[in-house]
Design a protein around this motif. Structure first.
Motif, PDB file in Angstrom:
ATOM      1  N   PHE A  48       0.843  -1.194   0.000  1.00  0.00           N
ATOM      2  CA  PHE A  48       0.000   0.000   0.000  1.00  0.00           C
ATOM      3  C   PHE A  48       0.876   1.240   0.000  1.00  0.00           C
ATOM      4  O   PHE A  48       2.039   1.203   0.399  1.00  0.00           O
ATOM      5  CB  PHE A  48      -0.968   0.008   1.193  1.00  0.00           C
ATOM      6  CG  PHE A  48      -0.317   0.259   2.515  1.00  0.00           C
ATOM      7  CD1 PHE A  48      -0.218   1.547   3.012  1.00  0.00           C
ATOM      8  CD2 PHE A  48       0.181  -0.791   3.265  1.00  0.00           C
ATOM      9  CE1 PHE A  48       0.388   1.787   4.239  1.00  0.00           C
ATOM     10  CE2 PHE A  48       0.784  -0.563   4.486  1.00  0.00           C
ATOM     11  CZ  PHE A  48       0.890   0.728   4.973  1.00  0.00           C
ATOM     12  N   TYR A  49       0.311   2.332  -0.468  1.00  0.00           N
ATOM     13  CA  TYR A  49       1.028   3.599  -0.497  1.00  0.00           C
ATOM     14  C   TYR A  49       0.054   4.731  -0.204  1.00  0.00           C
ATOM     15  O   TYR A  49      -1.138   4.637  -0.461  1.00  0.00           O
ATOM     16  CB  TYR A  49       1.718   3.817  -1.850  1.00  0.00           C
ATOM     17  CG  TYR A  49       0.784   3.758  -3.029  1.00  0.00           C
ATOM     18  CD1 TYR A  49       0.207   4.912  -3.547  1.00  0.00           C
ATOM     19  CD2 TYR A  49       0.455   2.543  -3.619  1.00  0.00           C
ATOM     20  CE1 TYR A  49      -0.661   4.857  -4.632  1.00  0.00           C
ATOM     21  CE2 TYR A  49      -0.409   2.476  -4.699  1.00  0.00           C
ATOM     22  CZ  TYR A  49      -0.954   3.637  -5.199  1.00  0.00           C
ATOM     23  OH  TYR A  49      -1.817   3.576  -6.262  1.00  0.00           O
ATOM     24  N   ARG A  50       0.584   5.772   0.386  1.00  0.00           N
ATOM     25  CA  ARG A  50      -0.173   6.992   0.664  1.00  0.00           C
ATOM     26  C   ARG A  50       0.633   8.145   0.094  1.00  0.00           C
ATOM     27  O   ARG A  50       1.860   8.094   0.069  1.00  0.00           O
ATOM     28  CB  ARG A  50      -0.340   7.185   2.164  1.00  0.00           C
ATOM     29  CG  ARG A  50      -1.221   6.128   2.794  1.00  0.00           C
ATOM     30  CD  ARG A  50      -1.186   6.278   4.278  1.00  0.00           C
ATOM     31  NE  ARG A  50       0.111   5.774   4.741  1.00  0.00           N
ATOM     32  CZ  ARG A  50       0.304   5.161   5.876  1.00  0.00           C
ATOM     33  NH1 ARG A  50      -0.685   4.983   6.691  1.00  0.00           N
ATOM     34  NH2 ARG A  50       1.490   4.732   6.217  1.00  0.00           N
ATOM     35  N   TYR A  51      -0.062   9.182  -0.331  1.00  0.00           N
ATOM     36  CA  TYR A  51       0.653  10.330  -0.880  1.00  0.00           C
ATOM     37  C   TYR A  51      -0.107  11.620  -0.652  1.00  0.00           C
ATOM     38  O   TYR A  51      -1.326  11.627  -0.492  1.00  0.00           O
ATOM     39  CB  TYR A  51       0.927  10.142  -2.383  1.00  0.00           C
ATOM     40  CG  TYR A  51      -0.323   9.993  -3.213  1.00  0.00           C
ATOM     41  CD1 TYR A  51      -0.945  11.082  -3.787  1.00  0.00           C
ATOM     42  CD2 TYR A  51      -0.886   8.734  -3.412  1.00  0.00           C
ATOM     43  CE1 TYR A  51      -2.095  10.949  -4.540  1.00  0.00           C
ATOM     44  CE2 TYR A  51      -2.031   8.581  -4.165  1.00  0.00           C
ATOM     45  CZ  TYR A  51      -2.626   9.685  -4.732  1.00  0.00           C
ATOM     46  OH  TYR A  51      -3.773   9.529  -5.466  1.00  0.00           O
ATOM     47  N   VAL A  52       0.646  12.695  -0.602  1.00  0.00           N
ATOM     48  CA  VAL A  52       0.131  14.055  -0.590  1.00  0.00           C
ATOM     49  C   VAL A  52       0.946  14.810  -1.628  1.00  0.00           C
ATOM     50  O   VAL A  52       2.176  14.728  -1.620  1.00  0.00           O
ATOM     51  CB  VAL A  52       0.279  14.719   0.790  1.00  0.00           C
ATOM     52  CG1 VAL A  52      -0.159  16.175   0.737  1.00  0.00           C
ATOM     53  CG2 VAL A  52      -0.513  13.961   1.839  1.00  0.00           C
ATOM     54  N   MET A  53       0.267  15.507  -2.521  1.00  0.00           N
ATOM     55  CA  MET A  53       0.947  16.243  -3.583  1.00  0.00           C
ATOM     56  C   MET A  53       0.469  17.685  -3.551  1.00  0.00           C
ATOM     57  O   MET A  53      -0.734  17.949  -3.508  1.00  0.00           O
ATOM     58  CB  MET A  53       0.629  15.624  -4.945  1.00  0.00           C
ATOM     59  CG  MET A  53       1.313  16.316  -6.096  1.00  0.00           C
ATOM     60  SD  MET A  53       0.839  15.644  -7.707  1.00  0.00           S
ATOM     61  CE  MET A  53       1.394  13.971  -7.559  1.00  0.00           C
ATOM     62  N   GLU A  54       1.389  18.616  -3.547  1.00  0.00           N
ATOM     63  CA  GLU A  54       1.082  20.044  -3.556  1.00  0.00           C
ATOM     64  C   GLU A  54       1.668  20.653  -4.826  1.00  0.00           C
ATOM     65  O   GLU A  54       2.825  20.403  -5.149  1.00  0.00           O
ATOM     66  CB  GLU A  54       1.690  20.736  -2.338  1.00  0.00           C
ATOM     67  CG  GLU A  54       1.335  20.107  -1.016  1.00  0.00           C
ATOM     68  CD  GLU A  54      -0.124  20.232  -0.662  1.00  0.00           C
ATOM     69  OE1 GLU A  54      -0.785  21.175  -1.147  1.00  0.00           O
ATOM     70  OE2 GLU A  54      -0.615  19.380   0.098  1.00  0.00           O
ATOM     71  N   GLU A  55       0.858  21.444  -5.533  1.00  0.00           N
ATOM     72  CA  GLU A  55       1.326  22.067  -6.773  1.00  0.00           C
ATOM     73  C   GLU A  55       0.982  23.557  -6.755  1.00  0.00           C
ATOM     74  O   GLU A  55      -0.115  23.943  -6.362  1.00  0.00           O
ATOM     75  CB  GLU A  55       0.640  21.449  -7.981  1.00  0.00           C
ATOM     76  CG  GLU A  55       0.913  19.962  -8.149  1.00  0.00           C
ATOM     77  CD  GLU A  55       0.092  19.376  -9.268  1.00  0.00           C
ATOM     78  OE1 GLU A  55       0.327  19.734 -10.436  1.00  0.00           O
ATOM     79  OE2 GLU A  55      -0.805  18.590  -8.963  1.00  0.00           O
ATOM     80  N   LEU A  56       1.909  24.382  -7.176  1.00  0.00           N
ATOM     81  CA  LEU A  56       1.680  25.796  -7.425  1.00  0.00           C
ATOM     82  C   LEU A  56       1.898  25.986  -8.917  1.00  0.00           C
ATOM     83  O   LEU A  56       2.985  25.734  -9.437  1.00  0.00           O
ATOM     84  CB  LEU A  56       2.649  26.659  -6.623  1.00  0.00           C
ATOM     85  CG  LEU A  56       2.472  28.157  -6.741  1.00  0.00           C
ATOM     86  CD1 LEU A  56       1.074  28.587  -6.301  1.00  0.00           C
ATOM     87  CD2 LEU A  56       3.525  28.885  -5.925  1.00  0.00           C
TER      88      LEU A  56
END
Length: 96
Positions: free
Chosen positions: A84-92
């Motif tokens: 399993f994997y978890r992610y958070v991605m932030e983009e400007l």
């Protein structure tokens, strides 16, 4: 040296997913939820899952905007069927 690359001879996955997208006061909120079955080589099938939630801000003066995404996935991988994997991605984002 061990080969640490997931490369089965056969991999099958079937998933049903539902998604939504809603615009609220200039923001766009979207999400996906999926559940299915997977089979690797001749092993018994196991559960596969995908969940994602995203939000995109309004465009600020036609110059930039912000997008954030978070998710969880469960699938087969190098360490077995319950990877399993978890992610958070932030983009400007600056359009041009």
């Amino acid at each position: 040296m061990a080969n640490n690359y997931f490369n089965p001879s056969t991999y099958n996955e079937t998933m049903v997913a539902f998604g939504f997208r809603k615009r609220m006061e200039g923001w766009v909120v979207s999400g996906t939820a999926g559940l299915g079955r997977q089979a690797v080589n001749q092993d018994p099938s196991t559960t596969t899952q995908l969940y994602e939630l995203a939000a995109t801000s309004p465009v600020a003066s036609d110059s930039y905007y912000f997008k954030t995404r978070a998710g969880y996935g469960k699938s087969a991988g190098f360490l077995g069927p319950n990877y399993f994997y978890r992610y958070v991605m932030e983009e400007l984002i600056f359009p041009f």
